[in-house]
Design an enzyme around this catalytic site. Structure first.
Site, mmCIF file in Angstrom:
data_model
loop_
_atom_site.group_PDB
_atom_site.id
_atom_site.type_symbol
_atom_site.label_atom_id
_atom_site.label_comp_id
_atom_site.label_asym_id
_atom_site.label_seq_id
_atom_site.Cartn_x
_atom_site.Cartn_y
_atom_site.Cartn_z
ATOM 1 N N ASP A 11 0.813 -1.270 0.006
ATOM 2 C CA ASP A 11 0.239 0.005 0.235
ATOM 3 C C ASP A 11 0.904 1.193 0.063
ATOM 4 O O ASP A 11 0.755 1.878 0.782
ATOM 5 C CB ASP A 11 -0.766 -0.109 1.063
ATOM 6 C CG ASP A 11 -0.222 -0.099 2.471
ATOM 7 O OD1 ASP A 11 0.862 -0.393 2.535
ATOM 8 O OD2 ASP A 11 -0.821 0.367 3.552
ATOM 9 N N ASP A 16 7.108 1.737 2.453
ATOM 10 C CA ASP A 16 6.565 0.782 1.175
ATOM 11 C C ASP A 16 7.601 1.139 0.164
ATOM 12 O O ASP A 16 8.275 0.241 -0.702
ATOM 13 C CB ASP A 16 5.362 0.741 0.572
ATOM 14 C CG ASP A 16 4.164 0.282 1.634
ATOM 15 O OD1 ASP A 16 3.662 -0.630 1.500
ATOM 16 O OD2 ASP A 16 3.987 1.243 2.489
ATOM 17 N N ILE A 127 3.212 -6.379 2.476
ATOM 18 C CA ILE A 127 3.680 -4.938 3.489
ATOM 19 C C ILE A 127 2.616 -4.054 3.311
ATOM 20 O O ILE A 127 2.820 -2.789 4.067
ATOM 21 C CB ILE A 127 5.177 -4.165 2.993
ATOM 22 C CG1 ILE A 127 4.887 -4.037 1.384
ATOM 23 C CG2 ILE A 127 6.262 -5.442 3.112
ATOM 24 C CD1 ILE A 127 6.142 -3.564 0.767
ATOM 25 N N ASP A 246 8.762 -1.660 6.456
ATOM 26 C CA ASP A 246 8.610 -2.923 5.514
ATOM 27 C C ASP A 246 9.978 -2.982 4.980
ATOM 28 O O ASP A 246 10.171 -4.233 4.335
ATOM 29 C CB ASP A 246 7.809 -1.765 4.439
ATOM 30 C CG ASP A 246 6.493 -1.592 4.739
ATOM 31 O OD1 ASP A 246 5.936 -2.330 5.750
ATOM 32 O OD2 ASP A 246 5.559 -0.649 4.140
#
Length: 316
Positions: A11, A16, A127, A246
């Protein structure tokens, strides 16, 4: 070197982006696809952010798939309060991208197809909220048998939450508790989770991070722009150390030895609690007499993590 085949389900907010940059830059990694799910913000912004990262990394050869726009049971959860409306802090000057580069196939269908094409060889890196993967399981109950393993950023083991309303759950699990429940109970491949408490306990000095932010390669400048604005905006420099979410999950997927301490437990997800919905519950004393279904990564070789992450920005 035999490369580790990855599908990254994300996302794409700031952490990320760090994870994707690590995955596409490491020589031991082969990213087969990136799938997008709503979470930090709406899925359209997520897709745009992934393409921005791939543009900066000169890796637009990696296919990107749009996935679920809502949780299985939607309550409108997101992290715009931290990541901004667009997921990257709403800053200007980011790369322009062409959304026509998105693949037409739905993310959940793509996960099943690609895993089927590389049966037993794909590591799924999760993640974000787990909605896309839950839908993939409903479409293909054998997904877990076809995967090599799945590594998840999510869950908590001591009841520490990171939700704006104070709920005692980790964000990714809280965004879609039903999906998280499904993955723990129905995805039969080896599962490893990096919990929120592990994020807090495995820390990095601000001095090291500032050195990273001063690297002037294109990837370094892009990383600086999205991360520093967030740190400044939320006054996070006041905390004693920096925490990785992440990117650590990608590192675990690529080099299992980076986990120096772990615990195998049976875990489930609370679906009904008013203050604990989405909390991961671990049966640490084995009172239910259930076989462990997840490996909880507790401690990370932070020196190795620093070397891996630094290498991303040293390269042009």
């Amino acid at each position: 070197m035999e490369k580790t085949k990855l599908i990254i389900d994300c996302d794409a907010g700031i952490d990320d982006a760090q994870a994707i940059m690590l995955a596409v830059s490491r020589p031991e990694s082969e990213v087969l696809a990136i799938t997008c799910v709503s979470g930090n913000t709406e899925v359209d912004y997520i897709c745009r952010n992934v393409l921005r990262v791939l543009t900066v990394c000169d890796r637009l050869d990696i296919p990107v798939y749009k996935g679920c726009s809502k949780a299985l049971v939607d309550h409108g959860k997101n992290a715009k309060f931290y990541h901004g409306k667009d997921g990257f802090g709403d800053i200007t000057g980011l790369p322009e991208i062409d959304l026509n580069l998105l693949q037409k196939e739905h993310a959940s269908c793509a996960i099943n197809r690609i895993v089927g094409e590389h049966e037993g060889d794909v590591t799924l890196v999760a993640i974000g909220p787990l909605t896309n993967i839950a839908v993939a399981i409903r479409l293909n109950p054998n997904l877990g048998k076809q995967l090599k393993k799945c590594v998840i950023m999510g869950g908590n083991i001591e009841g520490q939450g990171n939700i704006e309303d104070g709920t005692a759950a980790e964000f990714n699990f809280h965004c879609d508790p039903e999906a998280a429940y499904m993955i723990l109970h129905e995805l039969s491949c080896p599962l490893t989770t990096f919990s929120w408490e592990a994020v807090l306990k495995n820390t990095y000095s601000w001095e090291w991070l500032k050195d990273i932010l001063n690297i002037k390669t294109p990837k370094g400048v892009f990383h600086n722009s999205i991360l520093r604005s967030s740190l400044d905006k939320h006054n996070e420099w006041k905390y004693p150390a920096y925490n990785f979410c992440d990117p650590t999950v990608v590192a675990i997927a690529l080099q299992e030895a980076i986990v120096t301490k772990s615990r195998d437990v049976f875990a489930t997800v609370e679906l009904h609690g008013r203050l604990s919905r989405g909390q991961m519950i671990c049966d640490n004393l084995n009172l239910r007499n259930e076989q462990p279904n997840v490996k909880i990564a507790l401690e990370i070789d932070t020196d190795l993590m620093k070397k891996m992450f630094t290498s991303v920005f040293k390269a042009l």
